[in-house]
Design a protein around this motif. Structure first.
Motif, PDB file in Angstrom:
ATOM      1  N   THR A 356       0.764  -1.346   0.009  1.00 10.88           N
ATOM      2  CA  THR A 356      -0.122   0.109   0.050  1.00 10.88           C
ATOM      3  C   THR A 356       0.867   1.098   0.090  1.00 10.88           C
ATOM      4  OG1 THR A 356      -1.675  -1.068   1.290  1.00 10.88           O
ATOM      5  CG2 THR A 356      -1.924   1.316   1.239  1.00 10.88           C
ATOM      6  N   ILE A 393     -10.257  -2.661   0.387  1.00 10.98           N
ATOM      7  CA  ILE A 393      -9.306  -3.555  -0.492  1.00 10.98           C
ATOM      8  C   ILE A 393      -8.621  -4.710   0.224  1.00 10.98           C
ATOM      9  CG2 ILE A 393      -7.365  -3.403  -1.790  1.00 10.98           C
ATOM     10  CD1 ILE A 393      -8.141  -0.490  -2.169  1.00 10.98           C
ATOM     11  N   VAL A 489      -1.112  -0.962  -4.267  1.00 16.38           N
ATOM     12  CA  VAL A 489      -2.305  -0.091  -4.239  1.00 16.38           C
ATOM     13  C   VAL A 489      -1.946   1.401  -4.082  1.00 16.38           C
ATOM     14  CG1 VAL A 489      -4.530   0.314  -3.090  1.00 16.38           C
ATOM     15  CG2 VAL A 489      -3.854  -2.055  -3.641  1.00 16.38           C
ATOM     16  N   LEU A 517      -2.462  -0.661  -9.122  1.00 22.65           N
ATOM     17  CA  LEU A 517      -3.793  -0.513  -8.798  1.00 22.65           C
ATOM     18  C   LEU A 517      -3.943   1.026  -8.245  1.00 22.65           C
ATOM     19  CD1 LEU A 517      -5.337  -3.617  -7.243  1.00 22.65           C
ATOM     20  CD2 LEU A 517      -4.918  -3.125  -9.927  1.00 22.65           C
ATOM     21  N   VAL A 519      -6.187   4.303  -6.771  1.00 25.54           N
ATOM     22  CA  VAL A 519      -7.436   4.786  -6.185  1.00 25.54           C
ATOM     23  C   VAL A 519      -7.332   6.161  -5.884  1.00 25.54           C
ATOM     24  CG1 VAL A 519      -8.932   4.910  -4.334  1.00 25.54           C
ATOM     25  CG2 VAL A 519      -7.726   2.591  -4.910  1.00 25.54           C
ATOM     26  N   LEU A 596     -11.827  -2.280  -8.489  1.00 23.33           N
ATOM     27  CA  LEU A 596     -10.369  -2.147  -8.688  1.00 23.33           C
ATOM     28  C   LEU A 596      -9.993  -3.559  -8.510  1.00 23.33           C
ATOM     29  CD1 LEU A 596      -8.246   0.020  -8.153  1.00 23.33           C
ATOM     30  CD2 LEU A 596      -8.346  -0.781  -5.731  1.00 23.33           C
ATOM     31  N   LEU A 597     -10.790  -4.614  -8.034  1.00 18.61           N
ATOM     32  CA  LEU A 597     -10.146  -5.859  -7.771  1.00 18.61           C
ATOM     33  C   LEU A 597     -10.675  -6.855  -8.967  1.00 18.61           C
ATOM     34  CD1 LEU A 597      -9.949  -5.882  -4.022  1.00 18.61           C
ATOM     35  CD2 LEU A 597      -8.257  -5.490  -5.487  1.00 18.61           C
TER      36      LEU A 597
END
Length: 641
Positions: A356, A393, A489, A517, A519, A596-597
């Protein structure tokens, strides 16, 4: 949990009418001659049809209660915000034949009940257990307890088999007699659902078509899956488009006696989408004729068949069309190809590693002010948008990880460091240089809150460094015998000032076991970021095109370079319906995680396919270890009742 269950019963793996891929029907075509479902061939790897079987490892514990059989009712709950339980089915187990005083030593396996596995959602299963009296047709005798687990726990367990105790409801029913039993739930992917059917077809005698005498004539095929029938002769079948071929013009032979014919390129269809993996399920091949300035296309005829019949047919073979003319399809080849699914890699020991990266730049605002995106509320009572997104997430990914997560920050500097200290763009939120990882979601949130206290917001915003750090970690497992896939992420409030370097890092990382990914948090303009990543919207991208073994390729508009495969995704919190207080509601968090996943399993499989890496053999737990761990779990949970 003690209420009488519904009476519906599903005791086998019979096909049902439900759509295992919701949202598939009713969409238009994405490009000329290609139905949108061509892209869904990629998505199919993200959604699996699992057959659940239930057994009782120590059935003798049940016999002591004096009843002859049990009824187990299986329920499913989608997401944490949904309090409704959907009944999947009921199944029954009875005592085996006795030999003297000894019971038949077999495991009492029950009928298989289907459930659709969605990687991007938290799916909870509940198994309610009832005893049944000996009389035939007797009602449920008594509610004995429940076993609750996540569907992902079953898919992640060795051999996809999970054993847990049936918890008694002594708090609600203190007078209920003891009822100690272990329940084992096993899951298997339905056969063929991750296979692909590759076929090549040719049209013959199309010169007799009503439009063949005019100009601009062309033909295409449309393939349908069916619902609600198990016979090819059913007069009315509910159908949904699975694939539409390219439009091919009529070709006339050079000799007058030659039949006019049409040749289509070979194409593939995912078996899960086409027939739910059931080779005997009816499918429909429809032939359509199109002419310039004539709309809509004319249906020339149909062929009702099954995958099994196509595979048994010895090419080249004619498939007569049901229309009035002499036109026919010639099956030139039909082949069923198997490819490893995401769950195959998980079953072989593949592990996900979540990383993260959090944006602490000054554009987020002062964390102590209520208008800050990092504001946690009085006494940390309300999670920030960042905290809510990270929780959603992590909840989905945790079952596939070792629960140890590196957490990075960018766009900040130590409190009181002064202007001469440069902004850090890849520091450890744990505060320890040699200990990057924290434990679970609680560790992620604790390190996040601690960072807000010890670091001060700064500028500029750059996250190319954290992508490079993730790439270095992933490179250690590139083509490694130990299968591990990294998921970075990046939560950000804006576009990186080093966007060209970000794109370059992503392109370099596209050959590694890594997905990146993004956000977007807040109301910033994320258009430049999406354009640089070649993402058109906040839903899945890169799903179109054919589903051949060649991985999907993502072209970066900024760097004008081709990445090895698609391994990025983006979603913005502002595209979700925020709760009245400005935070993310439970439904919003689940929607964010889903968008997202949902493509991550395909990205994992694309990496392994790109490097021709096969999953390891399924993990198995030794019988002695299996029984010991189950008993230990039973004692531990029972002591907490």
């Amino acid at each position: 949990m003690g209420n009488a269950p519904p009476t519906a019963c599903i005791e086998s793996e019979e096909d049902t009418d439900d759509n295992p891929f919701p949202g598939l029907e009713g969409h238009g075509t994405s490009k000329v001659g290609h139905d949108h479902v061509a892209g869904m061939q990629e998505v199919a790897g993200c959604t699996s049809r699992i057959l659940l079987s239930v057994s009782l490892p120590f059935f003798e514990d049940f016999i002591s209660t004096g009843s002859s059989s049990l009824v187990i009712v299986i329920f499913l709950q989608h997401g944490k915000s949904n309090l409704q339980w959907q009944e999947l089915g009921q199944t029954r187990v009875t005592a085996g034949q006795e030999s003297g005083k000894n019971l038949n030593p077999r495991r009492y396996a029950l009928g298989k009940v289907p459930v659709i596995f969605h990687f991007e959602s938290v799916q909870t299963l509940k198994f309610d257990v009832y005893t049944v009296a000996e009389e035939e047709g007797a009602r449920f005798d008594a509610f004995k307890g429940s076993m609750i687990c996540l569907l992902s726990d079953i898919c992640r367990a060795p051999g996809r088999s999970l054993t847990r105790p049936i918890l008694q409801q002594q708090i609600l029913q203190p007078t209920m007699p003891p009822f100690a039993m272990l329940l084992t739930v096993s899951g298997e992917e339905q056969m063929h659902q991750n296979s692909f059917l590759r076929i090549k077809l040719k049209g013959e005698d199309f010169k007799h078509s009503s439009l063949a005498q005019g100009g601009g004539k062309a033909f295409f095929l449309r393939i349908f899956r069916t619902h609600g029938s198990h016979t090819v002769t059913e007069s009315v079948l509910r159908r949904a488009t699975v694939h539409t071929t390219e439009v091919v013009p009529l070709h006339k032979g050079h000799h007058p006696k030659d039949s006019s014919h049409v040749c289509w390129e070979s194409f593939e269809m995912n078996m899960g989408v086409l027939c739910k993996g059931n080779v005997h399920r009816p499918i429909i091949l429809q032939v359509l004729e199109r002419q310039e300035r004539v709309r809509p296309p004319r249906v020339m005829g149909e062929i009702h068949t099954t995958v099994n019949q196509l595979l048994k047919t010895r090419p080249p073979a004619a498939l007569p069309i049901s229309g009035p003319g002499p036109e026919k399809l010639l099956l030139q080849s039909a082949q069923l190809m198997s490819r490893p699914s995401f769950l195959d890699f998980v079953d072989g020991g593949c592990e996900l590693s979540l990383l993260t990266a959090i944006d602490f730049t000054s554009s987020n605002g002062d964390a102590t002010e209520s208008d800050s995106l990092h504001y946690l509320g009085p006494d940390r009572s309300s999670p920030s948008l960042y905290a809510a997104a990270m929780t959603a997430i992590t909840d989905v990914l945790t079952p596939y990880t070792n629960n140890r997560f590196p957490v990075y920050g960018f766009g900040a500097k130590p409190v009181g460091s002064g202007d001469y200290v440069r902004t850090s763009h890849g520091f450890a939120c744990s505060g320890l240089v040699r200990e990057l990882e924290v434990n679970g979601i609680d560790g992620i949130l604790s390190s996040y809150e601690a960072t807000l206290k010890r670091m001060t917001p700064a500028e500029p915003r750059r996250f190319a460094q954290v992508i490079a750090q993730a790439s270095r970690l992933a490179s250690e497992y590139h083509k490694s015998l130990e299968h591990k896939y990294f998921v970075l992420v990046v939560l950000t409030n804006g576009v990186s000032d080093d966007i060209n370097q970000v794109v370059s890092e992503i392109i370099r990382a596209s050959s590694l076991p890594l997905s990146v990914l993004f956000v977007g948090v807040g109301d910033a303009d994320f258009g430049p970021l999406k354009a640089a990543l070649n993402i058109q919207g906040s839903t899945c991208s890169g799903l179109g095109g054919n589903s051949s073994s060649t991985p999907a390729r993502s072209v970066s508009r900024t760097a004008r370079t081709i990445a090895a495969r698609d391994m990025v995704q983006f979603v913005a919190t502002r595209d979700l319906p925020l709760s009245p207080k400005g935070g993310l509601s439970s439904c919003d968090k689940e929607a964010l995680a889903k968008i997202l996943l949902q493509d991550l399993p395909r990205q994992v499989c694309s990496y392994f396919a790109c490097h021709k890496i096969q999953p390891h053999p399924p993990r198995r737990m030794a019988v002695k270890e299996h029984r010991s761990s189950s008993l230990a779990s039973s004692l531990s949970l029972s002591s907490g009742l």
